[in-house]
Design an enzyme around this catalytic site. Structure first.
Site, mmCIF file in Angstrom:
data_model
loop_
_atom_site.group_PDB
_atom_site.id
_atom_site.type_symbol
_atom_site.label_atom_id
_atom_site.label_comp_id
_atom_site.label_asym_id
_atom_site.label_seq_id
_atom_site.Cartn_x
_atom_site.Cartn_y
_atom_site.Cartn_z
ATOM 1 N N HIS A 285 0.815 -1.228 0.000
ATOM 2 C CA HIS A 285 0.000 0.000 0.000
ATOM 3 C C HIS A 285 0.841 1.267 0.000
ATOM 4 C CE1 HIS A 285 1.031 -0.317 4.247
ATOM 5 N NE2 HIS A 285 0.781 0.971 4.333
HETATM 6 C C1 UD1 Z 1 -1.945 5.212 6.145
HETATM 7 C C2 UD1 Z 1 -0.612 5.675 6.749
HETATM 8 C C3 UD1 Z 1 0.439 4.601 6.538
HETATM 9 C C4 UD1 Z 1 -0.035 3.273 7.060
HETATM 10 C C5 UD1 Z 1 -1.360 2.931 6.399
HETATM 11 C C6 UD1 Z 1 -1.903 1.618 6.860
HETATM 12 C C7 UD1 Z 1 -0.159 8.089 6.688
HETATM 13 C C8 UD1 Z 1 0.667 9.131 6.051
HETATM 14 N N1 UD1 Z 1 -0.132 6.876 6.101
HETATM 15 O O1 UD1 Z 1 -1.758 5.103 4.737
HETATM 16 O O2 UD1 Z 1 1.609 4.970 7.228
HETATM 17 O O3 UD1 Z 1 0.923 2.284 6.785
HETATM 18 O O4 UD1 Z 1 -2.286 3.958 6.715
HETATM 19 O O5 UD1 Z 1 -3.067 1.317 6.178
HETATM 20 O O6 UD1 Z 1 -0.779 8.350 7.695
HETATM 21 N N2 UD1 Z 1 -9.340 4.537 2.374
HETATM 22 C C9 UD1 Z 1 -10.511 3.839 2.392
HETATM 23 N N3 UD1 Z 1 -11.002 3.451 3.601
HETATM 24 C C10 UD1 Z 1 -10.385 3.728 4.762
HETATM 25 C C11 UD1 Z 1 -9.174 4.448 4.735
HETATM 26 C C12 UD1 Z 1 -8.660 4.841 3.536
HETATM 27 O O7 UD1 Z 1 -11.113 3.563 1.362
HETATM 28 O O8 UD1 Z 1 -10.891 3.332 5.835
HETATM 29 C C13 UD1 Z 1 -8.770 4.948 1.075
HETATM 30 C C14 UD1 Z 1 -9.085 6.356 0.711
HETATM 31 O O9 UD1 Z 1 -9.380 6.386 -0.639
HETATM 32 C C15 UD1 Z 1 -7.783 7.106 0.961
HETATM 33 C C16 UD1 Z 1 -6.735 6.009 0.767
HETATM 34 O O10 UD1 Z 1 -7.362 4.793 1.133
HETATM 35 O O11 UD1 Z 1 -7.611 8.177 0.128
HETATM 36 C C17 UD1 Z 1 -5.502 6.190 1.585
HETATM 37 O O12 UD1 Z 1 -5.814 6.372 2.975
HETATM 38 P P1 UD1 Z 1 -4.849 7.282 3.912
HETATM 39 O O13 UD1 Z 1 -5.306 7.237 5.315
HETATM 40 O O14 UD1 Z 1 -4.671 8.623 3.295
HETATM 41 O O15 UD1 Z 1 -3.434 6.580 3.788
HETATM 42 P P2 UD1 Z 1 -3.002 5.045 3.755
HETATM 43 O O16 UD1 Z 1 -2.475 4.722 2.419
HETATM 44 O O17 UD1 Z 1 -4.069 4.145 4.318
#
Ligand code: UD1
Length: 376
Positions: free
Chosen positions: A206
């Site tokens: 991811h």
């Molecule tokens: C975040 C953390 C990363 C961690 C990861 C674990 C930061 C900078 N990054 O990255 O260090 O390893 O979590 O998962 O804080 N989304 C969903 N559902 C959710 C959450 C996210 O669909 O419940 C999607 C959204 O489209 C979002 C994308 O995933 O834009 C990324 O989510 P985000 O929290 O921005 O970062 P992660 O890649 O999950």
């Protein structure tokens, strides 16, 4: 009695906050308020972990959701500040290295509330990783730096952090793993996915460096074409990765490989079971490097560096050498896979305790509670 506001927000935070909440309650001298920032919000990225790990319902949910780094961080700060002003705790406890970690630490320190950072001192020395920025900044402003592995102490000293702020306490993520490992053995996930023990690989990816660029993601899928000729590959796909597979038009590449099983993100118990019986794990996660070290399962990390070097010196982790493209190419992944020790070698051959990192013993949260109570 001291009052601690405990912060969690994203999936890897939940395994870290669970043993802390339990240890704090156990002392009867630490009162907690649990704040969920809502950085992760899906059932499978959040609520399932609360249920499986017995984490109490959050007292406050800031419901920030997704956004760019600036938007997400700012929104967490904006919503956390009034909570903290009304609670006025003795401590704010932040864990890990996600945007929720730095956002809440920054709000607390400006309100002159003491901050304890759990999993302090880890450094990848790669500032293109958003987590590295979060780690550096959180450690620079925290009052108590609770370190999970010895490299963290060395890094913090090098950065000039006062010795009295640093405490080497061990790894809370491993507290959770050791506590729930036997429950995970009861999971039926292998049967549900039609897998035989030690006859499959598990993949999790991811990181933006691997999944936000079409050419990087396409190369990883090319490597899977070779690997799935030998072995089943299970890939519980993170929402970020799923979104990008669709955006880059790569779905047909995935569905064309019969031995590549793409599944939704799994709950903790199913995932631990899947790792426990895997031949090998390929990942870019931080926590998975640590968990495979304790489970004795070979792990290949698709990144040029790790902030968790104990998983290499004491554990089962190997980095995939990455060439000039800045991401692991298909050839590099395949070469690393072919050179890796791949089970079957049976559970009996798990590494012995003395090969495991010091203080990854299931008692880190207790040590943290004791440290908070010192001088309280
Ligand atoms: C975040 C953390 C990363 C961690 C990861 C674990 C930061 C900078 N990054 O990255 O260090 O390893 O979590 O998962 O804080 N989304 C969903 N559902 C959710 C959450 C996210 O669909 O419940 C999607 C959204 O489209 C979002 C994308 O995933 O834009 C990324 O989510 P985000 O929290 O921005 O970062 P992660 O890649 O999950």
């Amino acid at each position: 009695m001291i009052h601690a506001v405990c912060v969690c927000g994203a999936r890897p935070n939940f395994m870290k906050i669970a043993p802390l909440m339990e240890a704090f309650a156990g002392t009867r001298r630490i009162r907690t308020t649990l704040v969920h920032t809502g950085q992760h919000y899906d059932e499978r990225m959040s609520a399932l972990f609360f249920r499986q790990l017995g984490i109490p319902e959050p007292d406050v949910n800031l419901e920030v959701g997704s956004g760019s780094h600036a938007v997400q961080t700012a929104e967490i700060m904006r919503r956390f500040e009034p909570t903290l002003e009304s609670q006025r705790p003795d401590w704010v406890i932040v864990v890990g290295d996600v945007n929720s970690t730095i956002a809440c630490a920054l709000v607390a320190v400006k309100l002159q509330i003491r901050v304890a950072h759990v999993e302090a001192g880890l450094r990848s020395f790669d500032r293109t990783m958003p987590e590295e920025i979060n780690r550096l900044l959180t450690d620079a402003i925290s009052d108590l730096l609770l370190v999970s592995e010895e490299s963290g102490v060395v890094n913090l000293r090098r950065e000039g952090i006062e010795e009295g702020k640093i405490a080497f306490v061990g790894n809370v993520m491993i507290d959770t793993l050791l506590k729930h490992r036997s429950r995970a053995d009861e999971s039926r996930i292998l049967g549900e996915l039609g897998l035989a023990p030690r006859r499959y690989a598990v993949v999790t990816l991811h990181r933006p460096s691997n999944v936000d660029r079409a050419e990087a993601l396409a190369d990883i899928l090319t490597a899977f074409e070779t690997i799935t000729r030998e072995i089943d590959v299970v890939f519980p796909m993170h929402p970020r990765t799923r979104k990008n597979v669709a955006a880059f038009g790569l779905e047909s590449r995935i569905t064309s490989l019969p031995r590549l099983k793409i599944v939704e993100p799994l709950g903790y118990l199913d995932y631990v079971r899947l790792m426990t019986d895997a031949s090998i794990v390929l990942t870019d996660s931080g926590g998975v490097q640590e968990e495979t070290t304790i489970l004795g399962v070979p792990c290949l990390t698709l990144r040029p560096s790790t902030e968790r070097p104990a998983t290499i010196t004491h554990g089962t982790n190997r980095l995939v050498p990455i060439g000039r493209d800045g991401y692991p190419t298909a050839a590099e992944i395949i070469a690393a896979y072919q050179a890796a020790p791949i089970r079957p070698f049976g559970r009996a051959e798990r590494p012995k305790a003395d090969r495991q990192p010091p203080l990854w013993d299931g008692r880190a949260a207790e040590r943290i509670a004791a440290r908070l109570l010192e001088g309280a």
